[in-house]
Motif scaffolding. Structure first.
Motif, PDB file in Angstrom:
ATOM      1  N   LYS A 101       0.826  -1.206   0.000  1.00 37.50           N
ATOM      2  CA  LYS A 101       0.000   0.000   0.000  1.00 37.50           C
ATOM      3  C   LYS A 101       0.864   1.261   0.000  1.00 37.50           C
ATOM      4  O   LYS A 101       0.529   2.259  -0.648  1.00 37.50           O
ATOM      5  CB  LYS A 101      -0.940  -0.015   1.200  1.00 37.50           C
ATOM      6  N   SER A 104       2.533   2.013  -3.409  1.00 37.28           N
ATOM      7  CA  SER A 104       1.574   2.452  -4.425  1.00 37.28           C
ATOM      8  C   SER A 104       1.505   3.972  -4.501  1.00 37.28           C
ATOM      9  O   SER A 104       1.053   4.534  -5.506  1.00 37.28           O
ATOM     10  CB  SER A 104       0.178   1.902  -4.121  1.00 37.28           C
ATOM     11  N   ASN A 107       3.038   5.763  -7.466  1.00 37.79           N
ATOM     12  CA  ASN A 107       2.203   5.835  -8.662  1.00 37.79           C
ATOM     13  C   ASN A 107       1.067   6.850  -8.485  1.00 37.79           C
ATOM     14  O   ASN A 107       0.757   7.620  -9.402  1.00 37.79           O
ATOM     15  CB  ASN A 107       1.597   4.460  -8.978  1.00 37.79           C
ATOM     16  N   HIS A 108       0.469   6.825  -7.312  1.00 36.94           N
ATOM     17  CA  HIS A 108      -0.712   7.658  -7.065  1.00 36.94           C
ATOM     18  C   HIS A 108      -0.421   9.143  -7.265  1.00 36.94           C
ATOM     19  O   HIS A 108      -1.246   9.870  -7.844  1.00 36.94           O
ATOM     20  CB  HIS A 108      -1.223   7.420  -5.635  1.00 36.94           C
ATOM     21  N   HIS A 113      -3.170   4.733 -10.926  1.00 36.23           N
ATOM     22  CA  HIS A 113      -3.893   4.122  -9.818  1.00 36.23           C
ATOM     23  C   HIS A 113      -4.011   2.601  -9.918  1.00 36.23           C
ATOM     24  O   HIS A 113      -4.779   1.980  -9.188  1.00 36.23           O
ATOM     25  CB  HIS A 113      -5.281   4.758  -9.708  1.00 36.23           C
ATOM     26  N   THR A 114      -3.266   1.982 -10.808  1.00 37.60           N
ATOM     27  CA  THR A 114      -3.136   0.527 -10.850  1.00 37.60           C
ATOM     28  C   THR A 114      -1.671   0.190 -10.610  1.00 37.60           C
ATOM     29  O   THR A 114      -0.774   0.900 -11.072  1.00 37.60           O
ATOM     30  CB  THR A 114      -3.578  -0.035 -12.213  1.00 37.60           C
ATOM     31  N   HIS A 115      -1.441  -0.918  -9.889  1.00 41.37           N
ATOM     32  CA  HIS A 115      -0.094  -1.211  -9.424  1.00 41.37           C
ATOM     33  C   HIS A 115       0.258  -2.671  -9.703  1.00 41.37           C
ATOM     34  O   HIS A 115      -0.621  -3.538  -9.815  1.00 41.37           O
ATOM     35  CB  HIS A 115       0.019  -0.909  -7.923  1.00 41.37           C
ATOM     36  N   SER A 116       1.555  -2.945  -9.771  1.00 39.21           N
ATOM     37  CA  SER A 116       2.028  -4.281 -10.120  1.00 39.21           C
ATOM     38  C   SER A 116       2.000  -5.256  -8.954  1.00 39.21           C
ATOM     39  O   SER A 116       2.051  -6.459  -9.149  1.00 39.21           O
ATOM     40  CB  SER A 116       3.456  -4.193 -10.682  1.00 39.21           C
ATOM     41  N   PRO A 121      -3.341  -4.223  -5.859  1.00 38.70           N
ATOM     42  CA  PRO A 121      -3.236  -3.975  -7.310  1.00 38.70           C
ATOM     43  C   PRO A 121      -3.869  -2.673  -7.779  1.00 38.70           C
ATOM     44  O   PRO A 121      -3.597  -2.219  -8.881  1.00 38.70           O
ATOM     45  CB  PRO A 121      -3.969  -5.170  -7.913  1.00 38.70           C
ATOM     46  N   GLN A 122      -4.730  -2.066  -6.930  1.00 37.94           N
ATOM     47  CA  GLN A 122      -5.442  -0.873  -7.384  1.00 37.94           C
ATOM     48  C   GLN A 122      -5.803   0.002  -6.187  1.00 37.94           C
ATOM     49  O   GLN A 122      -6.109  -0.506  -5.095  1.00 37.94           O
ATOM     50  CB  GLN A 122      -6.720  -1.276  -8.131  1.00 37.94           C
ATOM     51  N   CYS A 123      -5.747   1.329  -6.377  1.00 36.01           N
ATOM     52  CA  CYS A 123      -6.152   2.263  -5.320  1.00 36.01           C
ATOM     53  C   CYS A 123      -7.615   2.034  -4.956  1.00 36.01           C
ATOM     54  O   CYS A 123      -8.425   1.664  -5.801  1.00 36.01           O
ATOM     55  CB  CYS A 123      -5.955   3.708  -5.775  1.00 36.01           C
ATOM     56  N   GLN A 124      -7.964   2.268  -3.690  1.00 39.25           N
ATOM     57  CA  GLN A 124      -9.323   2.001  -3.220  1.00 39.25           C
ATOM     58  C   GLN A 124     -10.231   3.229  -3.259  1.00 39.25           C
ATOM     59  O   GLN A 124     -11.397   3.137  -2.902  1.00 39.25           O
ATOM     60  CB  GLN A 124      -9.273   1.446  -1.793  1.00 39.25           C
TER      61      GLN A 124
END
Length: 283
Positions: A101, A104, A107-108, A113-116, A121-124
């Protein structure tokens, strides 16, 4: 001093273990002696870090970065980054999930907002209708993904923090400051006597602290504090030292008083501030 931290920890652990208390985890700051002792002598005890101590160090680095050329946007992100650290710690079940988390965030801040990482894997957050205030800077990413910081991030405490004991220490410092040594007579003057009944028996009180889960404690009741000495000091001041205070008060009125430090900052909306506080500690 900090050099005595390890000895104090050893004494405390021995006292608790000899009393039959089984310790599963300890929450502290990132003191190196504490880390080494628990790692080598008590590997069965999980060692967590207080989030505030880690966030404090990160906040200083972000503040310094925001003052560099072309990095002013970092200042607008600083509090959100700190809040994200708290959220990552309090909503995760493992250190690896905290790390997923936290990373991430790199990237954010760039509106990705999608992550490896499969653990996150994705922001909430909900879909963003507008582009967020983007940050594209290698310097910020270097701070957020620092190897040492990531190791500490995985050990953040998910539930309890050290704020309660920090508050207790703050209270102690009001009565026994570290930079002021009281003489025996000074401590004696500050001590209040225990209350007594008309028959001369000492008075005690029974109370039920929450930490004892239904068990009681006996507390000796002290006499109420008295403040007559303040009036005596004032009388001595104005009858023996300042026979005519008018020249002093007139001169004092001429001293320019600067505005309070908080006047330089923009005051936030109270409802929004409360909503942010409640959501941060809702876990």
């Amino acid at each position: 001093g900090s050099t005595h931290m390890e000895k104090g920890l050893i004494r405390s652990l021995n006292l608790l273990e000899n009393s039959g208390v089984k310790i599963s985890s300890i929450i502290s700051d990132r003191h190196l002696q504490i880390q080494k002792f628990l790692r080598e002598q008590k590997p069965e005890i999980k060692h967590f870090y207080d989030v505030w101590h880690v966030a404090k160090g990160l906040s200083k680095k972000l503040e310094a970065l925001s003052k560099e050329r072309d990095c002013g946007k970092v200042k607008n992100w600083r509090q959100s980054i700190i809040n994200h650290m708290y959220w990552s710690a309090t909503t995760s079940a493992t250190g690896q999930e905290i790390d997923a988390k936290w990373t991430s965030l790199a990237n954010h801040v760039q509106d990705v907002h999608t992550h490896s990482n499969v653990l996150f894997p994705q922001c909430q957050h909900a879909a963003l209708t507008e582009n967020i205030f983007r940050l594209v800077t290698g310097k910020l990413e270097k701070i957020l993904l620092d190897t040492r910081l990531l190791k500490d991030i995985e050990k953040l405490s998910p539930h309890h923090q050290t704020s309660a004991i920090e508050g207790f220490h703050s209270l102690i410092l009001k009565f026994a400051p570290k930079n002021l040594v009281f003489s025996f007579h000074g401590m004696l003057c500050r001590e209040r006597e225990q209350l007594q009944t008309q028959q001369g028996r000492p008075v005690y009180k029974i109370h039920f602290p929450k930490c004892k889960k239904g068990m009681y404690s006996v507390q000796a009741l002290k006499k109420k504090p008295t403040y007559e000495y303040v009036e005596k000091l004032l009388n001595s001041l104005f009858t023996e030292v300042l026979l005519d205070p008018q020249p002093f008060t007139a001169e004092l009125a001429l001293v320019p008083v600067p505005p309070p430090l908080c006047a330089a900052f923009e005051r936030p909306d109270k409802d929004e501030a409360i909503a942010g506080f409640v959501s941060r500690f809702s876990h």
